[in-house]
Every structure is written in C-alpha cells, then in structure tokens.
Design a protein around this motif. Structure first.
Motif, PDB file in Angstrom:
ATOM      1  N   GLN A  24      34.716  33.350  38.957  1.00 33.12           N
ATOM      2  CA  GLN A  24      33.582  33.083  39.836  1.00 33.12           C
ATOM      3  C   GLN A  24      33.376  31.593  40.100  1.00 33.12           C
ATOM      4  O   GLN A  24      32.695  31.216  41.056  1.00 33.12           O
ATOM      5  CB  GLN A  24      32.311  33.671  39.224  1.00 33.12           C
ATOM      6  N   PRO A  48      35.246  30.497  44.380  1.00 31.78           N
ATOM      7  CA  PRO A  48      35.108  31.626  45.302  1.00 31.78           C
ATOM      8  C   PRO A  48      36.356  31.881  46.137  1.00 31.78           C
ATOM      9  O   PRO A  48      36.657  33.035  46.462  1.00 31.78           O
ATOM     10  CB  PRO A  48      33.912  31.221  46.184  1.00 31.78           C
ATOM     11  N   SER A  49      37.091  30.829  46.492  1.00 35.29           N
ATOM     12  CA  SER A  49      38.308  31.024  47.286  1.00 35.29           C
ATOM     13  C   SER A  49      39.342  31.825  46.499  1.00 35.29           C
ATOM     14  O   SER A  49      39.998  32.720  47.039  1.00 35.29           O
ATOM     15  CB  SER A  49      38.886  29.671  47.701  1.00 35.29           C
ATOM     16  N   GLN A  81      38.207  35.496  46.312  1.00 34.39           N
ATOM     17  CA  GLN A  81      38.382  36.199  47.583  1.00 34.39           C
ATOM     18  C   GLN A  81      39.850  36.522  47.851  1.00 34.39           C
ATOM     19  O   GLN A  81      40.175  37.624  48.314  1.00 34.39           O
ATOM     20  CB  GLN A  81      37.835  35.344  48.729  1.00 34.39           C
ATOM     21  N   ASN A  82      40.755  35.600  47.510  1.00 29.00           N
ATOM     22  CA  ASN A  82      42.183  35.879  47.711  1.00 29.00           C
ATOM     23  C   ASN A  82      42.648  37.060  46.864  1.00 29.00           C
ATOM     24  O   ASN A  82      43.415  37.915  47.338  1.00 29.00           O
ATOM     25  CB  ASN A  82      43.006  34.629  47.363  1.00 29.00           C
ATOM     26  N   LYS A 131      41.379  40.591  48.136  1.00 29.22           N
ATOM     27  CA  LYS A 131      41.849  41.117  49.423  1.00 29.22           C
ATOM     28  C   LYS A 131      42.816  42.275  49.256  1.00 29.22           C
ATOM     29  O   LYS A 131      42.677  43.319  49.908  1.00 29.22           O
ATOM     30  CB  LYS A 131      42.503  39.985  50.231  1.00 29.22           C
ATOM     31  N   CYS A 158      41.054  45.437  47.888  1.00 30.47           N
ATOM     32  CA  CYS A 158      40.298  46.184  48.907  1.00 30.47           C
ATOM     33  C   CYS A 158      41.247  46.998  49.790  1.00 30.47           C
ATOM     34  O   CYS A 158      40.962  48.159  50.115  1.00 30.47           O
ATOM     35  CB  CYS A 158      39.482  45.221  49.751  1.00 30.47           C
ATOM     36  N   THR A 211      47.733  32.987  46.279  1.00 35.26           N
ATOM     37  CA  THR A 211      46.668  33.440  45.383  1.00 35.26           C
ATOM     38  C   THR A 211      46.808  32.790  44.008  1.00 35.26           C
ATOM     39  O   THR A 211      45.826  32.349  43.396  1.00 35.26           O
ATOM     40  CB  THR A 211      46.696  34.962  45.260  1.00 35.26           C
ATOM     41  N   THR A 249      43.002  31.559  51.516  1.00 36.21           N
ATOM     42  CA  THR A 249      42.040  30.469  51.579  1.00 36.21           C
ATOM     43  C   THR A 249      42.359  29.476  50.468  1.00 36.21           C
ATOM     44  O   THR A 249      42.220  29.812  49.292  1.00 36.21           O
ATOM     45  CB  THR A 249      40.602  30.979  51.416  1.00 36.21           C
ATOM     46  N   ILE A 271      35.162  29.176  51.796  1.00 35.97           N
ATOM     47  CA  ILE A 271      35.507  30.452  52.430  1.00 35.97           C
ATOM     48  C   ILE A 271      34.763  30.636  53.744  1.00 35.97           C
ATOM     49  O   ILE A 271      35.180  31.426  54.592  1.00 35.97           O
ATOM     50  CB  ILE A 271      35.200  31.631  51.478  1.00 35.97           C
TER      51      ILE A 271
END
Length: 526
Positions: A33, A36-37, A40-41, A44, A47, A89, A160, A166
């Motif tokens: 945490q 954040p980039s 998020q990578n 992805k 998800c 990543t 990112t 982001i």
C-alpha cells in the motif's frame, strides 16, 4: 475487469467472486500500500483473471478434477502474460518496504528467494504455487511470452511506473468519429511538427533545437574556416540552419524561457561565424558580447523572424471567414472549466503581445487584420523592430559601431605632503643611514680604530706627518736609526725639502681656517 458497451457494463463474475477478489487485494495491499502504482499494476491481471469477459483469450485450463459428488472443479490453469507487464510490475514493486517489519515486501512475497535473489519470473512463480502457500486456491502457471501461443494471446496491460501517480496516466482509448476510429496517444507528429495532447510546445521547440544542432555540426567546419568570408558564412546560416528552426514557427506559443533558448542557440552559431575579438585594453582574446554579435549580424534575429511570421499567419487566418476550420478554431471557445492555477499562455496572447510591441494595443485585432495593407505594415515593423540595434551594420556605417571603452586614466603621481614621493623617500633613507653610521662610529668603535679616529678628528698631525714622509720618499726605517747617524748630502737635502713642505702645509691650513671663520662671521651678521 469490465467492458464498456453501448448498453451496459458486463463482467464474468458474481458478487461472491468480487468479494473474494476484494479480500485478496486487501491482503496484497497490506504489503504494497505504500506504493499505489505497484499495487495497481499487480491487481490488473488478478481482475482480468477473475472477472474478465475474455478469459479464454489468455487462460488455459490445465487440470480438472471431480469431487465426491461428481462435480468438476479447476485444479490448475496456465496464464499467458506479456514480458513487459511482468517486468514492469516487478520493477515498480521491488523496492517497496513494509514499515512494520522494516523489510522489503518481496522478502515475504517471493518465497525462499527473498528480495535479494528475486526476479519477475520467480515472483510470479511463487504467487502461483499452491503447495506451501495457503493464499493460492489452485496451481497457477504463469507463462511469460510476447508471442501468440496457439489461440492464446498474452495479457499485457499498461504499466504505471512507480515514479508517476496513477491519476496522471492517460489510458489509451480509441476515439470514434462516425465510422472512423482513432487511437488516443500522448503525442504524434503531423506535417513535421510534434502535437501533444496538452498542447505543449516545449517538446516541439526542443526537437527543433536538436535538429538545428545537427545542421550546425554538419557545417561547423565551414563556419569556422578562414577561407570563407563572414558574409558567405552568414548566408550558409540563413539557408541551411535557420529554415530548420523556423519551419512551422507560425503556430508556436512562446514563453520567455523558450525565446531565451532559441536566442542562445543563434548566438552560439553567430559566435562561431564572427570568431573572437582581441581586447584593446588587456590585449587578450575574448568572446563577442550579444550586442556586438547583433551589430555585426545586422539582420533580424530568430525571435523577430518568428514574431513576423506569426503575425502574417494570424492575419491570413483572420481573413479566412467562418467557413474555414482554422478560423473556427481561432474564434471558438472550448466548453467546460479550466484547471486551477494560472492560465497557460495561448497563441492569441502571443499575437496581442506582438501587436503591443509595434504600437497597437487593441483587443479587436481580428477586425484590424481585415485591412491587409495596414496589417502588412505591422508585419514589416515586427520584422525590423530592433530598438537596441542600429539599422545599418558596423561595416556600412561607422556611427553604428560599438563605442570603444574609454582609455584608462593615467596613474596619479606619488606625493607626500605635496612633494615628490620618491625624492622624500630617498632623503629619509639617506638621513636614517647617515644617522646610523655616525651613531656606530661615535658610540660603538674604540679609540684605536683608525676610521673612527679620522671621523673624530684625532691624530691629524700624525697623519700629516706620514703623508709628508710618503711624498718626500723617506724610508721610515732610516728615520728610526737615531740622530747620531751621519746624514749624507742627499738626505740633508731631503730633510730640508720635507721641512719646507711641512711648513707650507701648516700655512695653508691656517689660511683656510681663517677664511672659514670669516665666512661664518659674515653669515651670522646677515
């Protein structure tokens, strides 16, 4: 994770699966945490594996099993991921630390390898191992490839970097206009000019300067050659280098910083053309100053050229009419709110500033541009407006040559109390030296010292006697024999001459002493 269509948003998972995925993401967020980039990578591909509607494009079911009730379930899959995604990543996450443990996150997320020996391949391999990893429901075999394998196309989401936020990353999307689809990009080149999505001209100016440097270094030997005249070198600059910089300059929006960068480049070329100058005062070679360069160049500088061309193009667009797209862009006003902060300088702001320089300060410049003759006069004035540089060069007009520096003032004479300083110093040194000499003679020397005796005036009679004997040629050894020794006629004659000389010497001394006394008495009387 989702797909946007004309009707609705479609996913390939239900609410329970979304809740499970959210818990898995929260578990990863406990370690990542801080960046954040990075988080998020990593999320992805999770998800897309969980809820993507095109899972069959990059996921292959490798192992199926049945439970006791005869229901099949997945026990292993192959996930095809792109090399750029996996390495991007990993690079964004490899330095993320966990403050509570004072260790790197990959020390706990890369298994036995730890952060020191971990790599992108080892990290994803550990995240897919179900044995010894209670957070993995089944075996996931990540396959790293950039090529299509059979019917499977590797998943390669955009990355990112950890150095960017982001929220500042613009996702590539396709813009549809009628039946045509255009890819959205950050910048592209159109008709030789770089166009950015935020309308920033700094990238274009930087590119122009780089191209100008390439042209400059290609003709550098010609510009520094002593075989070519300076006028020919200036023509080479105007025909080879300057057009590269001025191509498409009519649409540039310049700030003072960009203008300064262009001037610096032009001054560099002009200094190469005109060379160095010998200083008349110091006799050393020095670089020409900017004012001296422009006086020798005697042509409008690059900024004057840009402003003149920009005004010419503005007048041309203002006369196009509403049926032309360029005119509609000029007078149109975009809808919406601008971001907070100071507004950026617009192209129209540059036009108004250029008009103020030529003596026109009216906001309705578009109406003035309809008078072509008047507008053409403004363009000519903008080209030749050089308030700090004369119209004619120094070669053609002597009055426009730079004024030479004034001659240095002659040094002031060295004086002490209004007298010649050198004479005063020499007199003081002579007086001090004489005083020291006399002090040493009278105070430090004994009475037997011949020099001291002479200075004091002692033994004058003996000295006179010795001098007389030397002059008469009398040997002192013969004088020491005594009076009983019979003198020869020659010795008697010498004794007589010596006596006469001694008598004459005494008489001269007395006469000289009397004259000195008389002179002193006369001086006292006066």
């Amino acid at each position: 994770m989702i797909s946007v269509s004309e009707s609705s948003v479609q996913t390939c998972c239900d609410t329970k699966q979304l809740t499970t995925m959210d818990n898995s993401i929260l578990l990863a967020a406990a370690f990542l945490q801080r960046c954040p980039s990075c988080l998020q990578n990593l999320v992805k591909h999770i998800c897309d594996m969980t809820c993507g509607i095109d899972q069959s494009r990059f996921i292959n079911i490798s192992e199926l099993e049945e439970n006791e009730e005869g229901v099949e379930y997945i026990n292993g899959i192959d996930v095809y991921l792109g090399d750029e995604y996996m390495n991007g990543t990993y690079n964004s996450c490899k330095q993320v630390s966990v403050p509570s443990t004072s260790r790197l996150a990959l020390d706990m997320m890369c298994g036995e390898w730890g952060a020191s020996r971990c790599s992108a391949r080892k990290w994803f391999t550990y995240m897919g191992q179900s044995e010894g990893n209670p957070f993995v429901p089944f075996e996931i075999n990540y396959i790293e490839t950039n090529k299509t394998v059979g019917k499977f196309i590797p998943l390669n989401p955009s990355i990112t970097p950890c150095s960017k936020g982001i929220n500042n990353i613009v996702r590539n999307r396709n813009i549809k206009i009628g039946d045509l689809s255009f890819e959205e990009v950050e910048k592209f080149k159109y008709l030789g000019a770089t166009v950015t999505n935020i309308n920033d001209t700094r990238e274009e100016i930087k590119r122009k300067i780089n191209m100008g440097n390439a042209c400059y270094y290609s003709v550098e030997k010609l510009l520094s050659s002593s075989l070519l005249s300076k006028n020919l070198k200036v023509r080479i600059y105007k025909t080879v280098i300057l057009p590269v910089l001025l191509y498409g300059c009519e649409t540039l929006t310049l700030t003072l910083r960009e203008e300064h960068r262009l001037k610096v480049f032009e001054n560099k070329v002009l200094r190469k053309i005109f060379g160095a100058k010998k200083d008349e005062v110091t006799g050393e070679w020095r670089k020409l100053q900017n004012a001296e360069l422009h006086a020798l160049y005697s042509s409008p500088d690059i900024i004057r050229n840009i402003k003149s061309r920009r005004l010419r193009w503005a007048g041309h667009v203002a006369c196009m009419g509403e049926s032309r797209n360029a005119y509609r862009v000029l007078v149109g006003r975009p809808e919406g709110k601008r971001p907070l902060g100071r507004p950026r300088r617009r192209w129209e702001d540059n036009i108004k500033m250029d008009l103020r320089e030529v003596g026109y300060d009216d906001r309705e410049w578009i109406n003035i541009a309809q008078d072509r003759d008047r507008w053409r006069a403004y363009v000519r004035v903008a080209m030749n407006l050089r308030p700090d540089v004369p119209a004619c060069s120094c070669v053609d007009c002597e009055a426009s040559c730079p004024v030479p520096p004034p001659e240095p003032a002659p040094p002031e004479p060295f004086t002490i109390l209004g007298l010649d300083g050198f004479s005063v110093v020499i007199g003081i040194v002579w007086a001090i030296g004489s005083l020291l000499f006399l002090t040493v003679v009278f105070c430090c020397c004994d009475s037997n010292n011949t020099i001291a005796s002479l200075v004091r005036g002692e033994g004058a009679d003996e000295v006179r006697h010795v001098v007389g004997q030397r002059l008469a040629g009398i040997n002192q050894s013969r004088i020491a024999l005594g009076a009983d020794e019979e003198e020869s006629p020659l010795q008697s004659k010498r004794s007589t001459d010596l006596h006469e000389l001694h008598k004459c010497t005494s008489l001269c001394e007395n006469t000289l002493t009397e004259k000195i006394i008389k002179l002193r008495i006369q001086s006292y009387a006066v």
